[in-house]
Motif scaffolding. Structure first.
Motif, PDB file in Angstrom:
ATOM      1  N   LEU A 106      35.344  33.134  47.492  1.00  0.00           N
ATOM      2  CA  LEU A 106      35.814  33.352  48.861  1.00  0.00           C
ATOM      3  C   LEU A 106      35.486  32.187  49.781  1.00  0.00           C
ATOM      4  O   LEU A 106      34.428  31.579  49.677  1.00  0.00           O
ATOM      5  N   HIS A 109      42.778  36.852  52.037  1.00  0.00           N
ATOM      6  CA  HIS A 109      43.772  36.187  51.192  1.00  0.00           C
ATOM      7  C   HIS A 109      43.454  36.420  49.712  1.00  0.00           C
ATOM      8  O   HIS A 109      44.335  36.738  48.920  1.00  0.00           O
ATOM      9  N   ASP A 110      42.186  36.294  49.335  1.00  0.00           N
ATOM     10  CA  ASP A 110      41.778  36.475  47.941  1.00  0.00           C
ATOM     11  C   ASP A 110      41.607  37.944  47.565  1.00  0.00           C
ATOM     12  O   ASP A 110      41.930  38.346  46.451  1.00  0.00           O
ATOM     13  N   THR A 111      41.078  38.751  48.490  1.00  0.00           N
ATOM     14  CA  THR A 111      40.763  40.141  48.169  1.00  0.00           C
ATOM     15  C   THR A 111      41.962  41.078  48.233  1.00  0.00           C
ATOM     16  O   THR A 111      41.943  42.140  47.604  1.00  0.00           O
ATOM     17  N   LYS A 137      46.087  37.826  47.001  1.00  0.00           N
ATOM     18  CA  LYS A 137      46.080  37.263  45.656  1.00  0.00           C
ATOM     19  C   LYS A 137      45.743  38.313  44.594  1.00  0.00           C
ATOM     20  O   LYS A 137      46.273  38.267  43.490  1.00  0.00           O
ATOM     21  N   LYS A 138      44.904  39.270  44.939  1.00  0.00           N
ATOM     22  CA  LYS A 138      44.620  40.356  43.986  1.00  0.00           C
ATOM     23  C   LYS A 138      45.917  41.072  43.615  1.00  0.00           C
ATOM     24  O   LYS A 138      46.185  41.325  42.433  1.00  0.00           O
ATOM     25  N   SER A 170      38.968  35.423  53.529  1.00  0.00           N
ATOM     26  CA  SER A 170      38.609  36.293  52.406  1.00  0.00           C
ATOM     27  C   SER A 170      39.696  37.320  52.102  1.00  0.00           C
ATOM     28  O   SER A 170      39.893  37.690  50.944  1.00  0.00           O
ATOM     29  N   GLU A 202      38.216  33.681  41.862  1.00  0.00           N
ATOM     30  CA  GLU A 202      38.339  33.123  43.200  1.00  0.00           C
ATOM     31  C   GLU A 202      36.994  33.225  43.899  1.00  0.00           C
ATOM     32  O   GLU A 202      36.350  34.282  43.882  1.00  0.00           O
ATOM     33  N   TYR A 252      40.400  39.566  36.789  1.00  0.00           N
ATOM     34  CA  TYR A 252      40.283  38.838  38.054  1.00  0.00           C
ATOM     35  C   TYR A 252      38.918  39.126  38.667  1.00  0.00           C
ATOM     36  O   TYR A 252      38.508  40.281  38.776  1.00  0.00           O
ATOM     37  N   ILE A 301      36.252  38.143  41.988  1.00  0.00           N
ATOM     38  CA  ILE A 301      36.098  37.615  43.336  1.00  0.00           C
ATOM     39  C   ILE A 301      34.607  37.407  43.577  1.00  0.00           C
ATOM     40  O   ILE A 301      33.806  38.309  43.316  1.00  0.00           O
ATOM     41  N   PRO A 330      43.752  28.816  41.656  1.00  0.00           N
ATOM     42  CA  PRO A 330      42.506  29.588  41.577  1.00  0.00           C
ATOM     43  C   PRO A 330      41.315  28.657  41.380  1.00  0.00           C
ATOM     44  O   PRO A 330      41.455  27.549  40.873  1.00  0.00           O
TER      45      PRO A 330
END
Length: 177
Positions: free
Chosen positions: A111, A118-120, A123-124, A116, A109, A135, A137, A82
């Motif tokens: 972006l 991947h993180d939203t 990974k969320k 994006s 994270e 968490y 973003i 992260p």
């Protein structure tokens, strides 16, 4: 550079053999590589980590780390990097020489333009599944942020902001960047 004495037998062993500083994550047994972050991404990380670190140090709440730093969510299929990591004083034992071995209190994270989702999404869900308390973003282009807090094994929204986050985990403080 390390030499291979015996071939790796698990994906986590393969991950651990990557050279130090490699921008890679292991999620559900799949290794994801990423390019170095752009200057806008780095600026947000610098500003936000400085604001958070100053507050945490002043109040002796724990410690802040930033990417690349391996966070091993389990010992066989999930290791992430992260952008910003907060570990409370109560959880300081998870900070080891080989990385962070356990679940941080707060992850942020920032972006990247090309991944994006991947993180939203990916990974969320991963962070929810492993019980990360909070968490955030951050979109480095617009400075829009969205935060989530874990309640009953589900993420609830902490709201959307521009140029700041409002952390429940960090004593309901707002951090501008």
């Amino acid at each position: 550079m390390q030499s291979i004495k015996t071939p790796p037998r698990t994906i986590i062993e393969v991950f651990k053999m990557l050279p130090e500083g490699t921008l890679a994550e292991l999620i559900n047994g799949t290794i994801y590589m990423s390019p170095a972050p752009n200057p806008f991404h780095q600026r947000v990380i610098r500003n936000l980590s400085f604001a958070i670190s100053s507050f945490i140090e002043k109040n002796a709440l724990g410690e802040v780390f930033f990417a690349p730093c391996d966070v091993f969510l389990d010992d066989h299929a999930n290791a992430v990097q992260p952008d910003i990591i907060f570990i409370s004083t109560e959880k300081k034992a998870i900070v080891q020489k080989s990385g962070i071995l356990g679940i941080p209190n707060l992850l942020i994270e920032v972006l990247s333009p090309d991944n994006s989702e991947h993180d939203t999404v990916v990974k969320k869900e991963l962070y929810r599944k492993f019980g990360v308390q909070e968490y955030w973003i951050v979109d480095p282009e617009t400075k829009e942020t969205i935060g989530y807090s874990l309640k009953d094994n589900q993420y609830i929204s902490l709201g959307q902001f521009v140029g700041k986050i409002h952390s429940v985990v960090l004593a309901n403080q707002t951090f501008d960047f």
